[in-house]
Design a protein around this motif. Structure first.
Motif, PDB file in Angstrom:
ATOM      1  N   SER A   1       0.755  -1.229  -0.022  1.00 57.22           N
ATOM      2  CA  SER A   1       0.057   0.075   0.032  1.00 57.22           C
ATOM      3  C   SER A   1       0.774   1.100   0.161  1.00 57.22           C
ATOM      4  CB  SER A   1      -0.936   0.145   1.321  1.00 57.22           C
ATOM      5  OG  SER A   1      -0.323   0.243   2.333  1.00 57.22           O
ATOM      6  N   PRO A   2       0.333   2.401  -0.317  1.00 55.45           N
ATOM      7  CA  PRO A   2       0.920   3.748  -0.075  1.00 55.45           C
ATOM      8  C   PRO A   2       1.494   4.004   1.249  1.00 55.45           C
ATOM      9  CG  PRO A   2      -1.029   4.001  -1.423  1.00 55.45           C
ATOM     10  CD  PRO A   2      -1.115   2.848  -0.834  1.00 55.45           C
TER      11      PRO A   2
ATOM     12  N   SER B   1      -5.441  -6.877  -8.930  1.00 51.98           N
ATOM     13  CA  SER B   1      -6.692  -6.737  -9.346  1.00 51.98           C
ATOM     14  C   SER B   1      -6.820  -7.497 -10.475  1.00 51.98           C
ATOM     15  CB  SER B   1      -7.137  -5.242  -9.731  1.00 51.98           C
ATOM     16  OG  SER B   1      -6.970  -4.462  -8.630  1.00 51.98           O
TER      17      SER B   1
ATOM     18  N   LEU C   1       4.395   0.545  -7.527  1.00 47.25           N
ATOM     19  CA  LEU C   1       3.457   0.117  -6.658  1.00 47.25           C
ATOM     20  C   LEU C   1       2.071  -0.061  -7.346  1.00 47.25           C
ATOM     21  CD1 LEU C   1       2.313  -0.269  -3.765  1.00 47.25           C
ATOM     22  CD2 LEU C   1       2.276   2.367  -3.755  1.00 47.25           C
ATOM     23  N   ALA C   2       1.831   1.041  -8.218  1.00 51.03           N
ATOM     24  CA  ALA C   2       0.562   0.755  -9.319  1.00 51.03           C
ATOM     25  C   ALA C   2       0.451  -0.559  -9.989  1.00 51.03           C
ATOM     26  CB  ALA C   2       0.479   2.037 -10.160  1.00 51.03           C
ATOM     27  N   THR C   3       1.509  -0.805 -10.603  1.00 55.32           N
ATOM     28  CA  THR C   3       1.489  -1.930 -11.297  1.00 55.32           C
ATOM     29  C   THR C   3       1.272  -3.287 -10.404  1.00 55.32           C
ATOM     30  OG1 THR C   3       3.197  -0.942 -13.157  1.00 55.32           O
ATOM     31  CG2 THR C   3       2.878  -3.514 -13.006  1.00 55.32           C
TER      32      THR C   3
ATOM     33  N   ASN D   1      -0.465  -3.358  -7.848  1.00 51.64           N
ATOM     34  CA  ASN D   1      -1.908  -3.259  -7.306  1.00 51.64           C
ATOM     35  C   ASN D   1      -2.669  -3.632  -8.616  1.00 51.64           C
ATOM     36  OD1 ASN D   1      -1.827  -2.729  -4.692  1.00 51.64           O
ATOM     37  ND2 ASN D   1      -0.815  -0.855  -5.104  1.00 51.64           N
ATOM     38  N   ARG D   2      -2.419  -3.390  -9.730  1.00 56.33           N
ATOM     39  CA  ARG D   2      -2.988  -3.835 -11.133  1.00 56.33           C
ATOM     40  C   ARG D   2      -3.228  -5.020 -11.261  1.00 56.33           C
ATOM     41  NH1 ARG D   2      -1.376  -4.473 -16.091  1.00 56.33           N
ATOM     42  NH2 ARG D   2       0.655  -3.646 -15.687  1.00 56.33           N
TER      43      ARG D   2
ATOM     44  N   ARG E   1       9.436   8.133  -8.322  1.00 55.80           N
ATOM     45  CA  ARG E   1       8.557   7.853  -9.600  1.00 55.80           C
ATOM     46  C   ARG E   1       8.525   6.587  -9.942  1.00 55.80           C
ATOM     47  NH1 ARG E   1       9.281   7.060 -14.467  1.00 55.80           N
ATOM     48  NH2 ARG E   1      11.807   7.563 -14.469  1.00 55.80           N
TER      49      ARG E   1
ATOM     50  N   SER F   1       7.071   2.698   0.879  1.00 52.23           N
ATOM     51  CA  SER F   1       6.607   3.843   0.658  1.00 52.23           C
ATOM     52  C   SER F   1       7.191   4.757   1.844  1.00 52.23           C
ATOM     53  CB  SER F   1       5.059   3.948   0.709  1.00 52.23           C
ATOM     54  OG  SER F   1       4.562   3.318  -0.466  1.00 52.23           O
TER      55      SER F   1
ATOM     56  N   LYS G   1       6.498   4.565  -7.441  1.00 59.51           N
ATOM     57  CA  LYS G   1       5.231   4.670  -7.652  1.00 59.51           C
ATOM     58  C   LYS G   1       4.572   3.966  -8.597  1.00 59.51           C
ATOM     59  CE  LYS G   1       5.066   9.365  -5.355  1.00 59.51           C
ATOM     60  NZ  LYS G   1       4.818  10.726  -5.479  1.00 59.51           N
ATOM     61  N   GLU G   2       5.074   3.907  -9.887  1.00 59.32           N
ATOM     62  CA  GLU G   2       5.006   3.085 -11.052  1.00 59.32           C
ATOM     63  C   GLU G   2       4.937   1.554 -10.635  1.00 59.32           C
ATOM     64  OE1 GLU G   2       6.391   2.343 -15.661  1.00 59.32           O
ATOM     65  OE2 GLU G   2       6.775   4.226 -14.626  1.00 59.32           O
TER      66      GLU G   2
END
Length: 115
Positions: free
Chosen positions: A37-38, A79, A71-73, A75-76, A65, A43, A68-69
């Motif tokens: 998580s963030p 999902s 982390l987003a990847t 989580n994607r 940066r 983080s 953050k990419e």
């Protein structure tokens, strides 16, 4: 080992654990929501140790940066796995590896600069 080396080694270890937790989650394990998580440990490193000691360095901005990419990847991909797109989630691990490798190279570059 000086303070910068210790700080960056902590980040490397957290990054390895991050990748392991993502891989586990997309292969059927229970996702570690807190870690991924963030507010998770990686983080926190960026907002505390990294943000205080290294934010003035250009490598740090790029590292943040990339994280953050990453982390987003992650989580994607989790999902995707949860929605039944298992092969797509597995294939996405290559992107995790690529981003983590870029981040690791920057960590090493920063370490060389600071030692």
């Amino acid at each position: 080992m000086n303070a910068a080396q210790s700080d960056l080694q902590q980040l490397r270890i957290k990054l390895i654990l991050f990748k392991s937790k993502v891989r586990s989650a997309v292969y059927g394990g229970t996702p570690d929501e807190a870690f991924l998580s963030p507010g998770g440990p990686v983080s926190q490193w960026f907002s505390t140790i990294g943000g205080v000691r290294y934010a003035h360095l250009p490598e740090f901005t790029t590292m943040a940066r990339l994280y953050k990419e990453l982390l987003a990847t992650a989580n994607r991909l989790i999902s995707l796995y949860r929605s039944g797109k298992i092969e797509e989630a597995h294939d996405g691990l290559q992107e995790i590896d690529k981003l983590a490798e870029q981040l690791t190279r920057l960590i090493s570059s920063l370490e060389v600069r600071l030692v």
